[in-house]
Design a protein around this motif. Structure first.
Motif, PDB file in Angstrom:
ATOM      1  N   MET A   3       0.570  -1.406  -0.158  1.00  0.00           N
ATOM      2  CA  MET A   3       0.289  -0.300   0.101  1.00  0.00           C
ATOM      3  C   MET A   3       0.748   1.122  -0.298  1.00  0.00           C
ATOM      4  N   LEU A   4       1.754   0.888   0.926  1.00  0.00           N
ATOM      5  CA  LEU A   4       3.180   2.357   0.769  1.00  0.00           C
ATOM      6  C   LEU A   4       3.299   2.402  -0.036  1.00  0.00           C
ATOM      7  N   GLN A   5       3.743   1.149  -0.986  1.00  0.00           N
ATOM      8  CA  GLN A   5       4.558   1.663  -2.574  1.00  0.00           C
ATOM      9  C   GLN A   5       3.753   1.979  -3.573  1.00  0.00           C
ATOM     10  N   ASN A   6       2.795   1.852  -3.768  1.00  0.00           N
ATOM     11  CA  ASN A   6       1.217   1.979  -4.442  1.00  0.00           C
ATOM     12  C   ASN A   6       0.635   3.573  -4.156  1.00  0.00           C
ATOM     13  N   ALA A   7       0.997   3.632  -2.752  1.00  0.00           N
ATOM     14  CA  ALA A   7       0.562   5.245  -2.930  1.00  0.00           C
ATOM     15  C   ALA A   7       1.849   5.698  -3.291  1.00  0.00           C
ATOM     16  N   ASP A   8       3.611   5.944  -2.589  1.00  0.00           N
ATOM     17  CA  ASP A   8       4.442   6.496  -3.588  1.00  0.00           C
ATOM     18  C   ASP A   8       4.252   7.028  -5.084  1.00  0.00           C
ATOM     19  N   ASP A   9       3.888   5.658  -5.985  1.00  0.00           N
ATOM     20  CA  ASP A   9       4.026   5.762  -7.222  1.00  0.00           C
ATOM     21  C   ASP A   9       2.857   6.298  -7.546  1.00  0.00           C
ATOM     22  N   LEU A  10       1.412   5.593  -7.675  1.00  0.00           N
ATOM     23  CA  LEU A  10       0.259   5.880  -8.050  1.00  0.00           C
ATOM     24  C   LEU A  10       0.161   7.517  -7.725  1.00  0.00           C
ATOM     25  N   LEU A  11       0.308   8.092  -6.431  1.00  0.00           N
ATOM     26  CA  LEU A  11       0.012   9.274  -5.759  1.00  0.00           C
ATOM     27  C   LEU A  11       0.750  10.106  -6.085  1.00  0.00           C
ATOM     28  N   ILE A  12       1.597  10.151  -4.839  1.00  0.00           N
ATOM     29  CA  ILE A  12       2.808  11.120  -4.550  1.00  0.00           C
ATOM     30  C   ILE A  12       3.278  10.857  -5.800  1.00  0.00           C
ATOM     31  N   LYS A  13       3.901  10.166  -6.355  1.00  0.00           N
ATOM     32  CA  LYS A  13       5.053  11.083  -7.835  1.00  0.00           C
ATOM     33  C   LYS A  13       4.757  12.014  -8.363  1.00  0.00           C
ATOM     34  N   PRO A  14       2.859  10.924  -8.857  1.00  0.00           N
ATOM     35  CA  PRO A  14       2.234  11.682  -9.858  1.00  0.00           C
ATOM     36  C   PRO A  14       2.061  13.462  -9.701  1.00  0.00           C
ATOM     37  N   LEU A  15       1.759  13.976  -8.335  1.00  0.00           N
ATOM     38  CA  LEU A  15       1.025  15.022  -8.214  1.00  0.00           C
ATOM     39  C   LEU A  15       2.800  16.214  -7.547  1.00  0.00           C
ATOM     40  N   GLU A  16       3.959  14.793  -7.387  1.00  0.00           N
ATOM     41  CA  GLU A  16       5.466  15.967  -7.233  1.00  0.00           C
ATOM     42  C   GLU A  16       6.017  16.430  -8.598  1.00  0.00           C
ATOM     43  N   ASN A  17       5.559  15.498  -9.810  1.00  0.00           N
ATOM     44  CA  ASN A  17       5.622  15.539 -11.543  1.00  0.00           C
ATOM     45  C   ASN A  17       4.960  17.333 -12.107  1.00  0.00           C
ATOM     46  N   PHE A  18       3.530  16.484 -11.456  1.00  0.00           N
ATOM     47  CA  PHE A  18       2.586  17.890 -11.531  1.00  0.00           C
ATOM     48  C   PHE A  18       3.432  19.126 -11.210  1.00  0.00           C
ATOM     49  N   ARG A  19       3.295  19.411  -9.556  1.00  0.00           N
ATOM     50  CA  ARG A  19       4.304  20.558  -9.619  1.00  0.00           C
ATOM     51  C   ARG A  19       5.082  21.024  -9.908  1.00  0.00           C
ATOM     52  N   LYS A  20       6.131  20.174 -10.018  1.00  0.00           N
ATOM     53  CA  LYS A  20       7.291  20.779 -10.917  1.00  0.00           C
ATOM     54  C   LYS A  20       7.752  20.912 -12.152  1.00  0.00           C
TER      55      LYS A  20
END
Length: 220
Positions: A3-20
């Motif tokens: 679940m933590l890995q999925n949260a990082d791959d599916l949610l956190i990283k895409p939002l970080e890329n959008f922000r950057k």
């Protein structure tokens, strides 16, 4: 961990890329827009204060410079507006899509967890019953121990009251008589303060005689 890995791959990283990539690029364009705006307004202010006595060639050169800076200002303004519009529109799916993907993964995991929970339910119920019985046994044992501790404490205090015997009770003494050895029952009181022992004979319910003994008098 999944679940933590999925949260990082599916949610956190895409939002970080959008922000950057999107918001970060817009911030950089805003800095360029502010710089070009200040440069254009400063040049325009100087141009308005030019003396009419300057040569025509100098005035034309000043006009051309103002036109160039105006063009840069317009282009920078349009690019900044374009970036803002792009962020406003793309965030409608760039943010919702990762959230939706993560929720799908979460629901799938919860479904698997539910199935595993149903399989584990009989063991869980048995364990809960065993735990409850163990807890009840612990509580009852603790109450008994507390009551015993209280009674022993009170008995210990009573034995130490002034004027009372340190210890008292029945004692059988082996005594030699004319016809052999017999047991005599006494009620004894021992006082620690004066180190005195008072032995009061009592009526014997049972008795026995022995022919001989190596110890003429052995308390029991």
């Amino acid at each position: 961990m999944m679940m933590l890995q999925n949260a990082d791959d599916l949610l956190i990283k895409p939002l970080e890329n959008f922000r950057k990539e999107q918001i970060g690029l817009t911030k950089e364009q805003k800095k360029k827009f502010d710089k070009d705006s200040e440069k254009f307004y400063s040049l325009l202010d100087r141009h308005l204060h030019l003396s009419a006595k300057k040569k025509e060639s100098q005035l034309q050169e000043a006009d051309l410079q103002v036109d160039r800076e105006r063009q840069n200002f317009y282009e920078s303004s349009l690019e900044y507006i374009y970036q803002i519009q792009e962020v406003q529109e793309s965030k409608k799916f760039s943010i919702v899509e990762p959230v939706l993907a993560f929720l799908h993964c979460l629901f799938t995991s919860n479904s698997l967890t539910f199935d595993m929970t149903q399989d584990f339910l009989p063991y869980k119920q048995q364990l809960q019953l065993s735990l409850q019985n163990t807890r009840n046994h612990f509580c009852s044992t603790r109450e008994e121990m507390e009551d015993l501790k209280k009674r022993m404490t009170e008995t210990h205090m009573i034995c130490k009251l002034p004027g009372q015997s340190t210890i008292e009770g029945y004692l059988h003494s082996q005594e030699r008589r004319a016809l052999g050895i017999t047991w005599v029952k006494y009620y004894c009181k021992y006082k620690k303060e004066g180190k005195s022992l008072i032995m009061t004979p009592t009526e014997q319910k049972t008795g026995s005689r022995q022919v001989s003994s190596r110890n003429p008098k052995t308390p029991q």
